[in-house]
Every structure is written in structure tokens, then in C-alpha cells.
Scaffold this active site. Structure first.
Site, short mmCIF file in Angstrom:
data_model
loop_
_atom_site.label_atom_id
_atom_site.label_comp_id
_atom_site.label_asym_id
_atom_site.label_seq_id
_atom_site.Cartn_x
_atom_site.Cartn_y
_atom_site.Cartn_z
CB ILE A 174 -0.99 0.02 1.20
CG1 ILE A 174 -0.25 -0.11 2.54
CG2 ILE A 174 -2.03 -1.07 1.06
CD1 ILE A 174 -1.19 -0.09 3.74
CG ASP A 175 -0.12 4.28 -2.70
OD1 ASP A 175 0.56 3.46 -3.36
OD2 ASP A 175 -1.17 4.80 -3.12
#
Length: 303
Positions: A136-137
Site C-alpha cells: 500500500i502507498d
């Protein structure tokens, strides 16, 4: 490899280190500051300091340093371990933490912390991404599953490819969504106008996001998003595509937004079949304090 970024009106007067760390995923602000100090980054052909405030039309260029063989170091960084056994670790990643090292910044990442905590992680993704099945970012918080061995890794990747993994996110988006629920089925690829961003493009990879409204506010909407696919920046790109970009998103959202450090996006629910036992596992963590404070602010403002 040379990279380029043209400053738009909405970025006027931002510090260059802040602008680039927002624009480049997996590159920290301190790393950008190091690039500026080493004259790797130039503005209109000239070196500048980290506190330089960009102007519309500035041409920012940099030469990405060639990757060096990386010796990953285990680092004693606090981790919020939600579940762990001999095959799998489920981690609640804080916003602001990069998942894995990249050229030029080999410390402070989730992988560095996992190496200290777990010692053994699967090696399928190579030396720089041990155990990492999905990501995930940097500025997205929430649940990630990590494989401790290759057999677990192969099983979890297969489940992702088969779209059987349950991944639900909470987000705050701009505007009032008029539908209570919907599906965005639009292919995602590299933005031809800006290679640092993704976009809905013809010929992109299939991408499907389902969303459901949790609560309407005056000019924002609290939503749940369920991923059917897992493309880079998928929720951020899809919500922008339907004209409801994420609040606080420096890459895909408007300049005038909620006062947040990064996008209001949290990976709340993660479900998968255990790679050894076959048992279905579901985990859920509530959004971090900053996210909940922003919801409370919107609630109070609406009274």
C-alpha cells in the site's frame, strides 16, 4: 535515467522537497533532501536548496541514481502486529511508512522493521522485498499480509491473482456522491502526460473498484471501497476519475483540501485463506487517530 516534473499552478509556492516527496511514491522527504544536497535535483538547470519554493512552469529534473547492491539491515522499529504465525504476518502499517527499500533509501521501511522482528521472510521477491506479497502507498495506513516462507508467498499471490482476497478500505473524498453505492470499471495505466502518475487510459490494465457511501457531509463523503483488482494507486485514480478525488491526496486531489498529511485512505479489512491450514482469516483495524479526527471535524462542522 533522467526524470522531469513541470510545476503546475496548484503547486505554486510549495517547498521543493515537499512537492517531490508527495509526487514520488516510495521516496521519502529526507531522501529528496539528500538528492538536493548532492545536486541530483535541479530547477531550470540550476541547483537549489530544500527550502526553495517552486514557481508555476519550473522545470524540475533529476537523474535517478543507479541502484546499488543493497544490504538490507534489520532495524528495531515499532510494528503493530495484528496476527502472526509460522507462515504469515499481518501488519497495520502507519501512514508515512514506505513498504520496501528502493535505490538510495534502504532504511526506515516496513521491510527493515520486519527483518528485525521476523528474521525469516520469503525470498521470492528478491533481496529488496523479502516477504512482500502486496503493498500500500506510503501515506496510506492499514493492513498488509506478509509471507514468512516461499510456500506461503506463492499461495497468497495466487489468491490475489484469483481475486479471492478481501480488501476493504475507508476513504474521505471530495464532493457529495449522489449514489449510495457503485462500481468503477476502468483500465489503469501510466499517465501519458505525467509518467509519475497513473490514470484511466485506453489499453491500461483491468481495474475494478466497488464503493459504498458510509456518510455524506456537506462537501465531502466518507466511503468504503472494495478492491477487486490491485493496480497501483487504484482507489486514488478511480475516485479522481469519477470527480471525487481523495481528501489530502497531493498527487491526484485538488490543492484546496482537508489539512492532512497525505491522502485520507485506510486499508481497514483484509481477508484471505491461510496458506497452510486453508482456514479463512479476516482482520480489521480502525482508521488511525488523524483520520478519525478529520471525520469528527466534518461531523462538528455539519451541526
Amino acid at each position: 535515467m533522467s526524470e522531469q516534473y513541470i510545476v503546475e499552478e496548484q503547486d505554486q509556492s510549495k517547498r521543493i522537497d515537499k512537492l517531490l516527496s508527495d509526487a514520488l511514491d516510495d521516496v521519502s522527504r529526507s531522501q529528496i533532501q539528500g538528492w538536493l544536497k548532492d545536486n541530483i535535483v535541479k530547477v531550470n538547470g540550476s541547483s537549489v536548496k530544500s527550502n526553495y519554493k517552486v514557481q508555476e512552469g519550473d522545470e524540475i529534473t533529476w537523474e535517478v541514481p543507479e541502484p546499488e547492491p543493497m544490504e538490507l539491515k534489520a532495524e528495531n522499529i515499532d510494528l503493530d502486529i495484528v496476527y502472526e504465525d509460522s507462515d504469515v504476518v499481518v501488519v497495520n502499517k502507519p501512514a508515512g511508512m514506505v513498504v520496501h527499500p528502493a535505490a538510495g533509501h534502504g532504511s526506515g521501511t516496513l521491510v527493515n522493521a520486519l527483518l528485525y522482528h521476523c528474521k525469516d521472510l520469503s525470498g521470492i521477491n528478491g533481496v529488496e522485498r523479502p516477504g512482500i506479497v502486496h503493498r500500500i502507498d506510503k501515506d496510506t495506513s492499514g493492513l498488509l499480509m506478509v509471507a514468512k516462507n516461499d510456500q506461503a508467498h506463492r499461495s497468497l499471490v495466487e489468491q490475489l491473482q484469483n481475486k479471492s482476497v478481501e480488501r476493504r478500505y475507508e476513504a474521505i473524498v471530495h464532493g457529495m456522491i449522489t449514489h449510495e453505492f457503485g462500481t468503477i470499471d476502468a483500465p489503469i495505466g501510466r499517465d501519458p502526460k505525467d509518467r509519475q502518475r497513473m490514470a484511466v487510459v485506453e489499453g491500461g490494465r483491468d481495474a475494478v473498484t466497488h464503493f459504498q457511501v458510509i456518510k455524506h457531509f456537506e462537501d465531502f463523503t466518507h466511503v468504503e471501497c472494495k478492491l477487486e483488482t490491485g493496480r497501483t494507486h487504484q482507489i486514488r485514480v478511480h475516485m479522481r476519475y469519477i470527480n471525487h478525488p481523495l481528501a489530502g491526496d497531493p498527487k491526484y486531489g485538488p490543492r484546496k483540501t482537508l489539512d492532512m498529511e497525505g491522502q485520507a485512505l485506510h486499508a481497514r479489512t483484509l481477508g484471505f485463506e491461510h496458506p497452510r491450514t486453508g482456514e479463512w482469516k479476516t482482520f480489521e483495524v480502525q482508521p488511525p487517530e488523524a483520520f478519525q479526527e478529520m471525520l469528527a471535524y466534518l461531523e462538528e462542522r455539519q451541526k
